[in-house]
Design a protein around this motif. Sequence first.
Motif, PDB file in Angstrom:
ATOM      1  N   PHE A  19      15.035  -4.406  -9.822  1.00  7.87           N
ATOM      2  CA  PHE A  19      14.108  -4.415  -8.888  1.00  7.87           C
ATOM      3  C   PHE A  19      14.305  -5.179  -7.542  1.00  7.87           C
ATOM      4  O   PHE A  19      14.347  -4.526  -6.439  1.00  7.87           O
ATOM      5  N   LEU A  20      14.624  -6.279  -7.585  1.00  3.22           N
ATOM      6  CA  LEU A  20      14.921  -7.352  -6.546  1.00  3.22           C
ATOM      7  C   LEU A  20      16.254  -6.651  -5.693  1.00  3.22           C
ATOM      8  O   LEU A  20      16.232  -6.815  -4.528  1.00  3.22           O
ATOM      9  N   GLU A 276       5.271  -5.785  -3.258  1.00  2.32           N
ATOM     10  CA  GLU A 276       6.260  -5.630  -4.478  1.00  2.32           C
ATOM     11  C   GLU A 276       5.460  -5.731  -5.894  1.00  2.32           C
ATOM     12  O   GLU A 276       4.519  -6.561  -5.990  1.00  2.32           O
ATOM     13  N   PRO A 277       5.619  -4.953  -6.893  1.00  2.00           N
ATOM     14  CA  PRO A 277       5.047  -5.239  -8.229  1.00  2.00           C
ATOM     15  C   PRO A 277       4.672  -6.588  -8.738  1.00  2.00           C
ATOM     16  O   PRO A 277       5.688  -7.466  -8.694  1.00  2.00           O
ATOM     17  N   PRO A 281      -2.669  -9.472  -6.065  1.00  2.00           N
ATOM     18  CA  PRO A 281      -3.607  -9.260  -7.156  1.00  2.00           C
ATOM     19  C   PRO A 281      -3.852  -7.724  -7.540  1.00  2.00           C
ATOM     20  O   PRO A 281      -4.054  -7.212  -8.650  1.00  2.00           O
ATOM     21  N   LYS A 282      -3.273  -6.814  -6.506  1.00  2.00           N
ATOM     22  CA  LYS A 282      -3.459  -5.315  -6.749  1.00  2.00           C
ATOM     23  C   LYS A 282      -2.761  -4.709  -5.258  1.00  2.00           C
ATOM     24  O   LYS A 282      -2.403  -5.168  -4.629  1.00  2.00           O
ATOM     25  N   PRO A 283      -2.534  -3.312  -5.657  1.00  2.00           N
ATOM     26  CA  PRO A 283      -1.610  -2.755  -4.605  1.00  2.00           C
ATOM     27  C   PRO A 283      -2.639  -2.259  -3.580  1.00  2.00           C
ATOM     28  O   PRO A 283      -3.823  -2.481  -3.748  1.00  2.00           O
ATOM     29  N   GLY A 284      -1.992  -1.829  -2.239  1.00  5.07           N
ATOM     30  CA  GLY A 284      -2.996  -1.544  -1.230  1.00  5.07           C
ATOM     31  C   GLY A 284      -2.308  -1.885  -0.037  1.00  5.07           C
ATOM     32  O   GLY A 284      -1.117  -2.503   0.138  1.00  5.07           O
ATOM     33  N   PRO A 285      -2.850  -1.516   1.000  1.00  5.26           N
ATOM     34  CA  PRO A 285      -2.030  -1.836   2.486  1.00  5.26           C
ATOM     35  C   PRO A 285      -1.890  -3.194   2.611  1.00  5.26           C
ATOM     36  O   PRO A 285      -2.764  -3.990   2.492  1.00  5.26           O
ATOM     37  N   MET A 286      -0.749  -3.526   2.824  1.00  7.10           N
ATOM     38  CA  MET A 286      -0.148  -4.830   3.244  1.00  7.10           C
ATOM     39  C   MET A 286       0.007  -5.548   4.472  1.00  7.10           C
ATOM     40  O   MET A 286       0.843  -4.726   5.431  1.00  7.10           O
TER      41      MET A 286
END
Length: 321
Positions: A19-20, A276-277, A281-286
């Motif tokens: 992945f990296l 990145e996975p 804590p969770k996905p969303g706009p970074m």
Amino acid sequence: MNDHIIHDHSTDGIDRRGFLKCMAWAGTGVVWSLNGGILTSRALGQTVGGAALEAPAGTLNFVQISDSHIGFSKPANKDVAATFREAIARINALPVAPEFLLHTGDLTHLAENDEFDGLEQMLKDCRTKQVFYVPGEHDILNDNGAAYRARFGKGSLGSGWYSFDQKGVHFVALVNVTGVTEGGLGVMGDEQLAWLAKDLAPISSETPVVVFAHVPLWMVYPKWGWGTDDGAKALALLKRFGSVTVLNGHIHQVVQKVEGNITFHTARSTAFPQPEPGTAPKPGPMLVEAPRLRSMLGLTSVSYVESHPTLAIVDSTLASS
């Protein structure tokens, strides 16, 4: 380090080293071309030694855009229309005009009529007029996708799936966001899978196939819903084909996986990045520093060359010179 994620060595569905490495390729866009049977790509705006490196003319050239999220206006990107226009400008600057665009979902942020209107108006400035769409979960928020299908899914089946052929390539548009809850895995359902089996049945195994959907068909990171629950059933139907390319959006970052004859590629957003996975804590706009934003946004261009079975993918960013 291997360039591709080939084996899953973790408990969360992703090879960390792979992945990296894939993330090191991340960029805003790739021009895809089909020439002599080979599906190749070059970075939009990428330069080598000061000279522009663009996709060569191919039998078939098309561009993937994804996750434009028109209507989003939070600190991660308060002007998503501006960055979407930048992506269109890059498409217009290509030496070879793409024959069509693929938009792999989340056209809008809230599926409001004015957001759909805004996207359509901006696309009028693109010299490539033909666009093929699939919905993202944000496009079906208000009415289970009725407004989306009325505008962008005319002639499609079910919740918006369809297929078409272009210059010897079979394209399949899948919908895997209907009924998906926040953080849940994508799902296609039995009706769509039955249609897919019927659609592929008469296609020669020597025909290149390009599948596009919003959520990745492979398990990028199940903990965040970055995968499709019944994706393996669709992939089983594709194994007999010599060349399969699967294009997705949803995760707002470039990750590539090669598994046998199938190459998976997720596109960057034109709106905002996601972490990145496992790094948040969770996905969303970074939220990133303003100078970095355009280095994390982009699009994908494809050039297919007939009679060559290999696939090469290179990505660049809106920040590229």
